[in-house]
Write a protein that holds these residues in place. Structure first.
Motif, PDB file in Angstrom:
ATOM      1  N   TYR A 101       0.830  -1.211   0.000  1.00 41.10           N
ATOM      2  CA  TYR A 101       0.000   0.000   0.000  1.00 41.10           C
ATOM      3  C   TYR A 101       0.866   1.263   0.000  1.00 41.10           C
ATOM      4  CZ  TYR A 101      -3.403   3.458   1.612  1.00 41.10           C
ATOM      5  OH  TYR A 101      -4.190   4.569   1.726  1.00 41.10           O
ATOM      6  N   LEU A 102       1.869   1.305   0.872  1.00 43.32           N
ATOM      7  CA  LEU A 102       2.719   2.494   0.945  1.00 43.32           C
ATOM      8  C   LEU A 102       3.599   2.623  -0.295  1.00 43.32           C
ATOM      9  CD1 LEU A 102       3.782   2.482   4.712  1.00 43.32           C
ATOM     10  CD2 LEU A 102       1.992   3.816   3.594  1.00 43.32           C
ATOM     11  N   THR A 103       4.017   1.489  -0.861  1.00 46.18           N
ATOM     12  CA  THR A 103       4.802   1.541  -2.090  1.00 46.18           C
ATOM     13  C   THR A 103       3.978   2.126  -3.231  1.00 46.18           C
ATOM     14  OG1 THR A 103       6.103  -0.393  -1.404  1.00 46.18           O
ATOM     15  CG2 THR A 103       6.125   0.170  -3.748  1.00 46.18           C
ATOM     16  N   GLN A 104       2.721   1.721  -3.330  1.00 45.76           N
ATOM     17  CA  GLN A 104       1.847   2.291  -4.366  1.00 45.76           C
ATOM     18  C   GLN A 104       1.611   3.780  -4.140  1.00 45.76           C
ATOM     19  OE1 GLN A 104      -1.532  -0.338  -3.934  1.00 45.76           O
ATOM     20  NE2 GLN A 104      -0.895  -1.615  -5.664  1.00 45.76           N
ATOM     21  N   ALA A 105       1.485   4.193  -2.873  1.00 45.20           N
ATOM     22  CA  ALA A 105       1.310   5.612  -2.567  1.00 45.20           C
ATOM     23  C   ALA A 105       2.529   6.417  -3.007  1.00 45.20           C
ATOM     24  CB  ALA A 105       1.061   5.804  -1.068  1.00 45.20           C
ATOM     25  N   LEU A 106       3.722   5.874  -2.760  1.00 43.15           N
ATOM     26  CA  LEU A 106       4.940   6.561  -3.180  1.00 43.15           C
ATOM     27  C   LEU A 106       5.052   6.579  -4.699  1.00 43.15           C
ATOM     28  CD1 LEU A 106       7.547   7.979  -2.467  1.00 43.15           C
ATOM     29  CD2 LEU A 106       8.626   5.743  -2.103  1.00 43.15           C
ATOM     30  N   GLN A 107       4.663   5.498  -5.355  1.00 44.79           N
ATOM     31  CA  GLN A 107       4.705   5.442  -6.816  1.00 44.79           C
ATOM     32  C   GLN A 107       3.845   6.532  -7.443  1.00 44.79           C
ATOM     33  OE1 GLN A 107       3.483   1.539  -8.003  1.00 44.79           O
ATOM     34  NE2 GLN A 107       5.370   0.536  -7.343  1.00 44.79           N
ATOM     35  N   ILE A 108       2.607   6.684  -6.960  1.00 45.30           N
ATOM     36  CA  ILE A 108       1.727   7.667  -7.593  1.00 45.30           C
ATOM     37  C   ILE A 108       2.183   9.086  -7.285  1.00 45.30           C
ATOM     38  CG2 ILE A 108       0.035   7.762  -5.698  1.00 45.30           C
ATOM     39  CD1 ILE A 108      -0.615   7.952  -9.520  1.00 45.30           C
ATOM     40  N   ARG A 109       2.740   9.323  -6.106  1.00 37.68           N
ATOM     41  CA  ARG A 109       3.278  10.655  -5.806  1.00 37.68           C
ATOM     42  C   ARG A 109       4.423  10.999  -6.756  1.00 37.68           C
ATOM     43  NH1 ARG A 109       2.329  13.541  -1.211  1.00 37.68           N
ATOM     44  NH2 ARG A 109       0.880  12.618   0.288  1.00 37.68           N
ATOM     45  N   TRP A 110       5.312  10.039  -6.926  1.00 35.71           N
ATOM     46  CA  TRP A 110       6.472  10.261  -7.791  1.00 35.71           C
ATOM     47  C   TRP A 110       6.025  10.432  -9.238  1.00 35.71           C
ATOM     48  CZ3 TRP A 110      11.271   6.467  -8.079  1.00 35.71           C
ATOM     49  CH2 TRP A 110      12.311   7.117  -8.763  1.00 35.71           C
ATOM     50  N   ARG A 111       5.146   9.542  -9.707  1.00 30.56           N
ATOM     51  CA  ARG A 111       4.694   9.629 -11.098  1.00 30.56           C
ATOM     52  C   ARG A 111       3.943  10.938 -11.351  1.00 30.56           C
ATOM     53  NH1 ARG A 111       0.222   5.939 -14.382  1.00 30.56           N
ATOM     54  NH2 ARG A 111       0.512   7.013 -16.360  1.00 30.56           N
ATOM     55  N   TYR A 112       3.069  11.329 -10.444  1.00 30.71           N
ATOM     56  CA  TYR A 112       2.305  12.567 -10.621  1.00 30.71           C
ATOM     57  C   TYR A 112       3.242  13.763 -10.697  1.00 30.71           C
ATOM     58  CZ  TYR A 112      -1.335  16.072  -9.907  1.00 30.71           C
ATOM     59  OH  TYR A 112      -2.171  17.153 -10.051  1.00 30.71           O
ATOM     60  N   TRP A 113       4.227  13.791  -9.802  1.00 31.77           N
ATOM     61  CA  TRP A 113       5.183  14.907  -9.781  1.00 31.77           C
ATOM     62  C   TRP A 113       5.973  14.934 -11.080  1.00 31.77           C
ATOM     63  CZ3 TRP A 113      10.346  15.986 -10.187  1.00 31.77           C
ATOM     64  CH2 TRP A 113      10.781  17.209  -9.684  1.00 31.77           C
ATOM     65  N   MET A 114       6.481  13.786 -11.524  1.00 32.82           N
ATOM     66  CA  MET A 114       7.267  13.717 -12.755  1.00 32.82           C
ATOM     67  C   MET A 114       6.419  14.078 -13.966  1.00 32.82           C
ATOM     68  SD  MET A 114      10.530  12.632 -12.338  1.00 32.82           S
ATOM     69  CE  MET A 114      11.013  11.579 -13.693  1.00 32.82           C
ATOM     70  N   SER A 115       5.184  13.583 -14.010  1.00 33.97           N
ATOM     71  CA  SER A 115       4.317  13.862 -15.160  1.00 33.97           C
ATOM     72  C   SER A 115       4.033  15.352 -15.275  1.00 33.97           C
ATOM     73  CB  SER A 115       3.006  13.084 -15.033  1.00 33.97           C
ATOM     74  OG  SER A 115       3.237  11.694 -15.064  1.00 33.97           O
ATOM     75  N   GLU A 116       3.779  16.006 -14.152  1.00 33.71           N
ATOM     76  CA  GLU A 116       3.540  17.457 -14.189  1.00 33.71           C
ATOM     77  C   GLU A 116       4.750  18.198 -14.723  1.00 33.71           C
ATOM     78  OE1 GLU A 116       2.173  18.706 -10.259  1.00 33.71           O
ATOM     79  OE2 GLU A 116       0.239  19.098 -11.217  1.00 33.71           O
ATOM     80  N   ARG A 117       5.939  17.825 -14.242  1.00 32.50           N
ATOM     81  CA  ARG A 117       7.161  18.519 -14.689  1.00 32.50           C
ATOM     82  C   ARG A 117       7.419  18.280 -16.160  1.00 32.50           C
ATOM     83  NH1 ARG A 117       5.421  19.349  -9.937  1.00 32.50           N
ATOM     84  NH2 ARG A 117       6.693  20.744  -8.685  1.00 32.50           N
ATOM     85  N   TYR A 118       7.218  17.047 -16.615  1.00 24.99           N
ATOM     86  CA  TYR A 118       7.480  16.766 -18.024  1.00 24.99           C
ATOM     87  C   TYR A 118       6.422  17.391 -18.927  1.00 24.99           C
ATOM     88  CZ  TYR A 118      11.627  13.929 -17.743  1.00 24.99           C
ATOM     89  OH  TYR A 118      12.926  13.531 -17.587  1.00 24.99           O
ATOM     90  N   MET A 119       5.178  17.462 -18.468  1.00 20.60           N
ATOM     91  CA  MET A 119       4.176  18.192 -19.250  1.00 20.60           C
ATOM     92  C   MET A 119       4.558  19.660 -19.360  1.00 20.60           C
ATOM     93  SD  MET A 119       0.395  16.673 -18.371  1.00 20.60           S
ATOM     94  CE  MET A 119       0.501  16.970 -16.606  1.00 20.60           C
TER      95      MET A 119
END
Length: 593
Positions: A101-119
Motif C-alpha cells: 500500500y505504501l509503495t503504491q502511494a509513493l509510486q503515484i506521488r512520484w509519477r504525478y510529480w514527474m508527469s507534471e514537470r514533463y508536461m
C-alpha cells in the motif's frame, strides 16, 4: 510551406542513457518540495521490508524447531510451535499489505510529480511543436507515450528494483551468518592434502549465484534493445489507429481504406516480428532461470545430506540449512530474478533520456529570429530571412512596418512561405534571422486554416484559449448568430469531439466567434476562411472592423474578393534563381475604391 509531423516516423535505434542521465531523471523528485513526504514514505517502506526480513529469520529458526519436534514426535511442543507460527503469520500478513500500500502511494506521488514537470517542459518554449518539425537528429518518437507510459515505468520499476535490492541485501546480511554457522566446515582430501572449507554452504551459494548471473546476463542482454523497439512499434501502431479515427471523413471520401490497412498492417508486422524476437530470447532466458531456480531447491539437500545421514546434524538443522541456503542464494540472485524488470526499466530510461534531450534542445534552441515587444504602436519587421529546418532559404530579407488599424493581405504561390511568416511573427518558427517587434500590451490572436477544437463542451470550444465560463451566454449566442451558427446556441453544454462533429466551414466560423469574444487588437488569419462560402467569408471580414474597432488584420488568402477589405498587399514572388522568395508591397486602396 507546412511543417511536417513525424510522430510516427521511423526513429533511430535505442540511445544508451549514461549514468549522469539516469541520475538526472531520478534525482529531481527526491530533492523537490515533495522530498520530506517521499522520504518519510520510503523510510516506512524500508522499515516494513526490514520487518519482513526479521520475520523470515524467525521463521527459519521456527522451521528448524518444527522438524526437530516432528522427528521427536513431541506433540505438546508441536502445538506451541503452531501458536508461534500463527502470531508470526498475522504480523507478516499485516506488514506485507502495508508495504504494498505504501509503495503504491509513493509510486503515484512520484509519477504525478514527474508527469507534471514533463508536461510543463514539453509545453514550455513550444517544445511540443518544435520536436515535431522533423529536424535532423531527432530522438523522441511518440512523446505522448513517453510522458504517460515511460514515466510510469520509470517510477514503478525504479522503486521495485531499489527496494528489491535493499531487501535482498538485508536478507543476505541476516542469513549469511546463519548459513555459515549451521553448515559448518567441509573437510576433504585432494591432491595429497587435507582441505577444510569453513561455512562451505556460503561459498557454494556465492559460486552458484555468480555462475547463474553470468549466464543470464549473457543470454538476456539484447532484451533491452528489443523492449525499446517494442514500445516504439506499439506506439506507432496506436498512433496510426488514432490518425484514421481523427481523419475518418477524409479517409472515407478518398476510399483510402486499402492504403490505411496496408500502413497499419506494416506497423502490426513490426510488432509481430519484434515480439517473436522477444519470445525466442525470453524462452532461452526462462530455460536458464528456471533450471537455475529448480536446481537451487535440491542443491542444499544434496550437499548437506551426507552430514545428516552420518548423524552429524538433525533433520531440523538440515531443513534450516536448506532454508538459509535458499534465502542467501535468492538474495545473491537478485540480478537474475530482476533481469526482465531491469531490461524494461533500462528501455524506458533510454526512451526518456532521448525525450528529455529533445525537449531541452528545443528549449535551448538558438533564437536567431528575435521577437520582442516594444513601446510603439506598429508591427516592425527588420532584415527577416526565413529558412527550412534543413537550412534551405524560403524568404529573403524583409523590412516592413504595419501601423495599428491597418489591414494587410498576403498572397502568393502555395508553399512560398506565407504561413511561415505568420509563424515567425507568432514566435513559433525559429529558423532564419532578423527581428520582429510587436506593440507592448496589444493582445494578438492567430487563426490557422484548421482550428483546434478541444474535446469537451461546446462552450469550452468556443471560448478557447480563454477558460470555460469566461464569457456570458448572451455574448456567445450573439456572435454565434453573427457567424451564422445559430443552430449551436442551444448546445453549449453538450460535450463532443467537435472537430469531428462540425464541418471545416463551421469550424472556421466557430474560430471567428472566438475572435469576437476575445477581442484582440492584432488579428492574424492564415487562410482562416478558406472553407467558407464566399458570402459568409465577406460578411465576417466586414464585421471585423465593426465589432472590433481599430483592429489590425493581417490575412493570408487566395480569393481576390477579399482584397477590398485590405489596404495593402504583400505578394510573395519567387526569385529568378529559385532560392526563396521576395515580398513586393502594393496599395489596394484603388481596388477598394
Amino acid at each position: 510551406m507546412k511543417a511536417v509531423s513525424t510522430s510516427s516516423a521511423t526513429a533511430p535505434p535505442a540511445v544508451q542513457a549514461s549514468r549522469a542521465e539516469i541520475w538526472g531523471l531520478i534525482r529531481p523528485f527526491w530533492f523537490s518540495e515533495q522530498k520530506w513526504k517521499a522520504l518519510a514514505l520510503l523510510a516506512a517502506i524500508l522499515a516494513l521490508n526490514l520487518g519482513m526480513v526479521y520475520i523470515n529469520v524467525r521463521l527459519n529458526s521456527w522451521n528448524r524447531d518444527l522438524y526437530d519436534v516432528l522427528q521427536a514426535r513431541n506433540y505438546p511442543q508441536f502445538k506451541s510451535l503452531l501458536w508461534q507460527f500463527s502470531g508470526l503469520a498475522f504480523v507478516f500478513i499485516a506488514v506485507a499489505i502495508y508495504r504494498v500500500y505504501l509503495t503504491q502511494a509513493l509510486q503515484i506521488r512520484w509519477r504525478y510529480w514527474m508527469s507534471e514537470r514533463y508536461m510543463d517542459k514539453w509545453l514550455a518554449h513550444r517544445a511540443y511543436y518544435r520536436i515535431e518539425q522533423g529536424q535532423q537528429g531527432r530522438l523522441s518518437d511518440n512523446p505522448d507515450q513517453r510522458i504517460a507510459e515511460d514515466l510510469h515505468s520509470l517510477t514503478s520499476d525504479t522503486l521495485s528494483l531499489v527496494l528489491g535490492f535493499i531487501s535482498s541485501s538485508v536478507t543476505l546480511f541476516s542469513f549469511v551468518h546463519i548459513l555459515w554457522a549451521v553448515s559448518g566446515p567441509l573437510s576433504f582430501a585432494a591432491l595429497g592434502q587435507s582441505w577444510t572449507i569453513p561455512g562451505y554452504m556460503v561459498w557454494f551459494a556465492v559460486v552458484y549465484a555468480a555462475v547463474g548471473s553470468g549466464i543470464v546476463w549473457w543470454i538476456g542482454k539484447p532484451l533491452v534493445g528489443l523492449n525499446f523497439n517494442q514500445e516504439r512499434f506499439e506506439a506507432n501502431y496506436r498512433f496510426g489507429l488514432i490518425r484514421v479515427r481523427e481523419h475518418s471523413e477524409a479517409v472515407a471520401l478518398y476510399r483510402g481504406e486499402a492504403q490505411e490497412r496496408a500502413q497499419l498492417g506494416a506497423r502490426l508486422d513490426d510488432i509481430r516480428a519484434n515480439w517473436w524476437d522477444i519470445m525466442r530470447l525470453t524462452k532461452k532466458l526462462n530455460i536458464a532461470v528456471n533450471f537455475y531456480g529448480q536446481f537451487a531447491i535440491i542443491f542444499p539437500m544434496l550437499v548437506s545430506a551426507p552430514r545428516y545421514f552420518s548423524g552429524a546434524i538433525t533433520l531440523g538443522v538440515m531443513m534450516q540449512i536448506a532454508d538459509a541456503f535458499g534465502q542467501v542464494q535468492d538474495s545473491l540472485s537478485w540480478f537474475i530474478n530482476a533481469f526482465s524488470t531491469l531490461a524494461g526499466w533500462k528501455a524506458s530510461i533510454n526512451r526518456l533520456a532521448g525525450f528529455n534531450a529533445d525537449v531541452e534542445r528545443a528549449a535551448g534552441m538558438a533564437r536567431t529570429i528575435e521577437v520582442r515587444r516594444h513601446a510603439g504602436s506598429a508591427l516592425t519587421i527588420e532584415g527577416l530571412q526565413l529558412s527550412l529546418p534543413d537550412g534551405a532559404l524560403m524568404l529573403r530579407g524583409l523590412d516592413a512596418r504595419v501601423e495599428s488599424g491597418e489591414q494587410v493581405l498576403i498572397s502568393g504561390p502555395s508553399g512560398s512561405g506565407k504561413s511561415t511568416l505568420i509563424r515567425a511573427i507568432a514566435d513559433v518558427w525559429p529558423y532564419g534571422r532578423g527581428s520582429i517587434g510587436l506593440p507592448e500590451g496589444a493582445p494578438a490572436m492567430f487563426l490557422p486554416q484548421r482550428s483546434y477544437l478541444p474535446i469537451g463542451t461546446l462552450r469550452a470550444a468556443l471560448t478557447y484559449p480563454a477558460a470555460e465560463g469566461s464569457f456570458d451566454d448572451a455574448a456567445i449566442a450573439r456572435y454565434l448568430m453573427l457567424c451564422r451558427l445559430p443552430q449551436l446556441a442551444d448546445r453549449l453544454d453538450v460535450a463532443a469531439n467537435w472537430s469531428q462533429a462540425l464541418s471545416p466551414g463551421e469550424q472556421q466560423r466557430l474560430a471567428f466567434v472566438r475572435v469576437f469574444l476575445n477581442r484582440p487588437q492584432w488579428l492574424f488569419l492564415d487562410e482562416a476562411s478558406s472553407a467558407m462560402d464566399g458570402e459568409t467569408e465577406e460578411a465576417l471580414y466586414a464585421a471585423l472592423p465593426r465589432e472590433l474597432p481599430g483592429v489590425t488584420v493581417i490575412s493570408i488568402a487566395h480569393r481576390e474578393t477579399l482584397a477590398r477589405f485590405h489596404g495593402v498587399r504583400w505578394k510573395f514572388v519567387p526569385v529568378a534563381d529559385g532560392e526563396g522568395c521576395r515580398v513586393e508591397a502594393s496599395s489596394l486602396r484603388a481596388v477598394t475604391a
